[in-house]
Motif scaffolding. Structure first.
Motif, short mmCIF file in Angstrom:
data_model
loop_
_atom_site.label_atom_id
_atom_site.label_comp_id
_atom_site.label_asym_id
_atom_site.label_seq_id
_atom_site.Cartn_x
_atom_site.Cartn_y
_atom_site.Cartn_z
N SER A 151 -10.69 0.97 -4.55
CA SER A 151 -9.85 0.18 -5.45
C SER A 151 -8.48 0.02 -4.81
O SER A 151 -8.10 0.82 -3.94
CB SER A 151 -9.71 0.88 -6.81
OG SER A 151 -8.91 2.04 -6.67
N ILE A 152 -7.73 -0.96 -5.23
CA ILE A 152 -6.40 -1.17 -4.66
C ILE A 152 -5.48 0.00 -4.99
O ILE A 152 -4.64 0.38 -4.19
CB ILE A 152 -5.79 -2.53 -5.08
CG1 ILE A 152 -4.56 -2.82 -4.21
CG2 ILE A 152 -5.45 -2.55 -6.55
CD1 ILE A 152 -4.35 -4.24 -3.89
N GLU A 153 -5.68 0.60 -6.15
CA GLU A 153 -4.89 1.77 -6.54
C GLU A 153 -5.17 2.95 -5.60
O GLU A 153 -4.24 3.61 -5.12
CB GLU A 153 -5.19 2.18 -7.99
CG GLU A 153 -4.77 1.15 -9.02
CD GLU A 153 -5.78 0.03 -9.24
OE1 GLU A 153 -5.44 -0.92 -9.95
OE2 GLU A 153 -6.89 0.07 -8.67
N GLU A 154 -6.44 3.19 -5.35
CA GLU A 154 -6.85 4.29 -4.47
C GLU A 154 -6.33 4.05 -3.05
O GLU A 154 -5.78 4.96 -2.42
CB GLU A 154 -8.37 4.39 -4.49
CG GLU A 154 -8.94 5.52 -3.68
CD GLU A 154 -10.47 5.53 -3.71
OE1 GLU A 154 -11.04 6.57 -3.34
OE2 GLU A 154 -11.10 4.51 -4.10
N GLY B 273 10.01 6.49 -2.33
CA GLY B 273 9.38 5.42 -1.57
C GLY B 273 8.68 4.44 -2.48
O GLY B 273 8.41 4.72 -3.65
N LEU B 274 8.40 3.29 -1.91
CA LEU B 274 7.75 2.22 -2.65
C LEU B 274 6.89 1.43 -1.68
O LEU B 274 7.33 1.15 -0.57
CB LEU B 274 8.85 1.34 -3.25
CG LEU B 274 8.45 0.28 -4.23
CD1 LEU B 274 9.53 0.16 -5.28
CD2 LEU B 274 8.27 -1.03 -3.53
N LEU B 275 5.68 1.10 -2.07
CA LEU B 275 4.77 0.34 -1.22
C LEU B 275 4.34 -0.93 -1.92
O LEU B 275 3.92 -0.91 -3.07
CB LEU B 275 3.52 1.18 -0.89
CG LEU B 275 2.37 0.47 -0.18
CD1 LEU B 275 2.78 0.03 1.22
CD2 LEU B 275 1.14 1.36 -0.14
N ILE B 276 4.45 -2.03 -1.19
CA ILE B 276 3.90 -3.31 -1.66
C ILE B 276 2.65 -3.55 -0.82
O ILE B 276 2.74 -3.68 0.40
CB ILE B 276 4.90 -4.47 -1.47
CG1 ILE B 276 6.17 -4.20 -2.28
CG2 ILE B 276 4.25 -5.79 -1.88
CD1 ILE B 276 7.29 -5.20 -2.01
N LEU B 277 1.50 -3.56 -1.46
CA LEU B 277 0.22 -3.73 -0.76
C LEU B 277 -0.40 -5.06 -1.15
O LEU B 277 -0.55 -5.37 -2.33
CB LEU B 277 -0.74 -2.59 -1.13
CG LEU B 277 -2.17 -2.72 -0.64
CD1 LEU B 277 -2.26 -2.77 0.88
CD2 LEU B 277 -3.02 -1.57 -1.18
N LEU B 278 -0.77 -5.84 -0.14
CA LEU B 278 -1.47 -7.11 -0.34
C LEU B 278 -2.82 -7.02 0.35
O LEU B 278 -2.88 -6.78 1.56
CB LEU B 278 -0.69 -8.27 0.28
CG LEU B 278 0.56 -8.76 -0.40
CD1 LEU B 278 1.70 -7.80 -0.19
CD2 LEU B 278 0.92 -10.11 0.13
N ALA B 279 -3.88 -7.18 -0.40
CA ALA B 279 -5.24 -7.26 0.16
C ALA B 279 -5.67 -8.72 -0.02
O ALA B 279 -6.15 -9.12 -1.08
CB ALA B 279 -6.17 -6.30 -0.56
#
Length: 183
Positions: free
Chosen positions: A74-77, A96-102
Motif C-alpha cells: 500500500s502507499i502508506e506501507e 521529517g516529511l515525505l511526499i510520495l508519488l506512485a
C-alpha cells in the motif's frame, strides 16, 4: 614502486566506491529522488532550493520520492518504510516529511514525522493533496502540483517553528540523548 603505489591506490579507490552504494546514503540528505525522471533538472533544482532553505533555517526536512509503483505494498506501507529507511528529519526531533508519488498507481501521500504532526495534521495533508495536487495532476502539471504542495508545507512550518519537534516524545528523546552521550 610506482606500480605498487598505483595498485594500492586503485584498490583503495575501488573499496571506497564499493562502500558508497545506496545503503550508505541515508546519512546524506537528498531532497528529491525521481526514479522515473518525471521532473527536469531545473525543476528538481528549484524544489531542492526551497527544501534546503527550510532545512538551513529550521532543521526540518522534506523529501520527495517519485516512483512508478509501490508494487504489492500500500502507499502508506511504502511511504513509512521509505521514511524510516532514509531517516528523514532530525533524529531527536522527528521533523521529517515525505511526499510520495506512485505515478502508475495514480497514488500520492504526504507522510509526516511525529515532530511535525502538531503543524501538519492528517487532515491538512489530505487537503493539500485533494485541493492543490490532484487537480494539477489531472492536467498533467506535475511540477506545479509538487511545488505548490512544498511551498504550502514550508509556510506551515515557518509559521509554527515553536511546534517543531516530537513534543510527546521529549522523555524518550532525553533517554536517547543520555544513552548517546554515554557511548
Amino acid at each position: 614502486m610506482k606500480k605498487l603505489f598505483l595498485s594500492i591506490s586503485l584498490f583503495a579507490s575501488i573499496l571506497f566506491l564499493t562502500n558508497c552504494r545506496e545503503e550508505a546514503t541515508p546519512e546524506q540528505f537528498i531532497p528529491i529522488r525521481d526514479e522515473i525522471n518525471l521532473l527536469s533538472n531545473k525543476e528538481k533544482g528549484e524544489l531542492s532550493e526551497l527544501i534546503l532553505n527550510l532545512k538551513r533555517k529550521y532543521g526540518s526536512e522534506i523529501a520527495i520520492l517519485i516512483i512508478e509503483t509501490t508494487k504489492n505494498k500500500s502507499i502508506e506501507e511504502y511511504s513509512l518504510e521509505y521514511f524510516e529507511k532514509w531517516k528523514i528529519g532530525r533524529e531527536f526531533f522527528n521533523d521529517g516529511l515525505l511526499i510520495l508519488l506512485a505515478i502508475d498507481d495514480r497514488k500520492l501521500r504526504i507522510e509526516v514525522g511525529y515532530g511535525l504532526e502538531k503543524i501538519i495534521k492528517d487532515e491538512i495533508a489530505a487537503r493539500i493533496i485533494k485541493e492543490k495536487m490532484i487537480p494539477r495532476f489531472k492536467n498533467g502539471e506535475f511540477f506545479p502540483a509538487i511545488k505548490i504542495a512544498v511551498e504550502d508545507l514550508i509556510k506551515l512550518i515557518e509559521n509554527n517553528p515553536d511546534l517543531i519537534g516530537d513534543q510527546e516524545g521529549i522523555n524518550s528523546r532525553w533517554d536517547k540523548i543520555k544513552n548517546h552521550i554515554k557511548k
